[in-house]
Write a protein that holds these residues in place. Sequence first.
Motif, PDB file in Angstrom:
ATOM      1  N   PRO A   3      -9.283  -0.927 -18.060  1.00  0.00           N
ATOM      2  CA  PRO A   3      -8.548  -1.341 -16.872  1.00  0.00           C
ATOM      3  C   PRO A   3      -8.737  -2.822 -16.603  1.00  0.00           C
ATOM      4  N   ALA A   4      -7.687  -3.453 -16.104  1.00  0.00           N
ATOM      5  CA  ALA A   4      -7.707  -4.890 -15.844  1.00  0.00           C
ATOM      6  C   ALA A   4      -7.779  -5.156 -14.348  1.00  0.00           C
ATOM      7  N   ALA A  42      -3.806   7.578 -14.988  1.00  0.00           N
ATOM      8  CA  ALA A  42      -5.065   7.476 -14.243  1.00  0.00           C
ATOM      9  C   ALA A  42      -6.256   7.339 -15.183  1.00  0.00           C
ATOM     10  N   ASP A  43      -6.256   8.123 -16.266  1.00  0.00           N
ATOM     11  CA  ASP A  43      -7.355   8.042 -17.234  1.00  0.00           C
ATOM     12  C   ASP A  43      -7.431   6.662 -17.873  1.00  0.00           C
ATOM     13  N   LEU A  44      -6.285   6.088 -18.205  1.00  0.00           N
ATOM     14  CA  LEU A  44      -6.266   4.792 -18.886  1.00  0.00           C
ATOM     15  C   LEU A  44      -6.550   3.632 -17.946  1.00  0.00           C
ATOM     16  N   ALA A  45      -5.950   3.662 -16.756  1.00  0.00           N
ATOM     17  CA  ALA A  45      -6.006   2.494 -15.868  1.00  0.00           C
ATOM     18  C   ALA A  45      -7.086   2.577 -14.799  1.00  0.00           C
ATOM     19  N   GLY A  46      -7.641   3.757 -14.555  1.00  0.00           N
ATOM     20  CA  GLY A  46      -8.703   3.883 -13.562  1.00  0.00           C
ATOM     21  C   GLY A  46      -8.264   3.532 -12.154  1.00  0.00           C
ATOM     22  N   VAL A  47      -7.051   3.929 -11.774  1.00  0.00           N
ATOM     23  CA  VAL A  47      -6.519   3.621 -10.450  1.00  0.00           C
ATOM     24  C   VAL A  47      -6.741   4.789  -9.490  1.00  0.00           C
ATOM     25  N   ILE A 168       2.680   4.951 -22.709  1.00  0.00           N
ATOM     26  CA  ILE A 168       2.062   4.692 -21.407  1.00  0.00           C
ATOM     27  C   ILE A 168       1.101   3.508 -21.515  1.00  0.00           C
ATOM     28  N   GLU A 169       0.302   3.495 -22.555  1.00  0.00           N
ATOM     29  CA  GLU A 169      -0.643   2.389 -22.768  1.00  0.00           C
ATOM     30  C   GLU A 169       0.103   1.062 -22.915  1.00  0.00           C
ATOM     31  N   HIS A 170       1.189   1.056 -23.660  1.00  0.00           N
ATOM     32  CA  HIS A 170       2.009  -0.145 -23.840  1.00  0.00           C
ATOM     33  C   HIS A 170       2.568  -0.627 -22.493  1.00  0.00           C
ATOM     34  N   TRP A 171       3.069   0.312 -21.687  1.00  0.00           N
ATOM     35  CA  TRP A 171       3.610  -0.023 -20.369  1.00  0.00           C
ATOM     36  C   TRP A 171       2.521  -0.604 -19.470  1.00  0.00           C
ATOM     37  N   LEU A 178      -3.811  -2.953 -17.965  1.00  0.00           N
ATOM     38  CA  LEU A 178      -4.768  -2.737 -19.058  1.00  0.00           C
ATOM     39  C   LEU A 178      -4.913  -4.048 -19.800  1.00  0.00           C
ATOM     40  N   GLN A 179      -6.099  -4.259 -20.307  1.00  0.00           N
ATOM     41  CA  GLN A 179      -6.325  -5.414 -21.176  1.00  0.00           C
ATOM     42  C   GLN A 179      -6.921  -4.947 -22.488  1.00  0.00           C
ATOM     43  N   SER A 180      -6.645  -5.678 -23.518  1.00  0.00           N
ATOM     44  CA  SER A 180      -7.151  -5.318 -24.852  1.00  0.00           C
ATOM     45  C   SER A 180      -8.625  -5.565 -24.973  1.00  0.00           C
TER      46      SER A 180
END
Length: 180
Positions: A3-4, A42-47, A168-171, A178-180
């Motif tokens: 998450p960014a 939610a899992d990817l971005a932690g929002v 979703i990750e790309h979006w 998200l950051q790499s």
Amino acid sequence: MKPAGTSATLLAYFSRAGENYWYGRRRDLAVGNTKAAADTIADLAGVEVFRIEEDEPYPHDFDTTLARNQREQARDARPLITGSLPDPDRFDTVLLGCPVWNNRAPMIMHTFLDGFDMAGKTMYPFATYGIGVGQVFDDYADLYVGRAVIGEGLALRGEEVAEAEPDIEHWLTGIGLLQS
């Protein structure tokens, strides 16, 4: 990916399990397509997540649900939401998700938007669909001209949500969550 800095981001979504459109037929889903997409986000971005739940549940039967939604659209109805809405002052960014019903967002999304002040916020809509994304993103853009920024949306075919994590990750990366 990580998450960014998403502490001021809310993911609000409406989803319906039960009988759903599935490649021209119907299929029972234990978890609605939009919830599946929201869970991945939610899992990817932690929002922070807020599930929009209707006070009077939509029927299990897909066609009956769409018929009810058509009546709600014709009346410009605002179906009641259970519970209290989150405090909009806590968020700068809102990820707003829903299925596409009758070419539009379900009317319960209007209930949410009527009660959640989007002024000065950035909204990134996402939608799950069976036939197409319809007017969902255009309706949001028209509704918030000059009041909120409507960023890039994400449209996911409902039948393909289980395999949509790369999209979703790309979006999320593209909108800066998200950051790499």
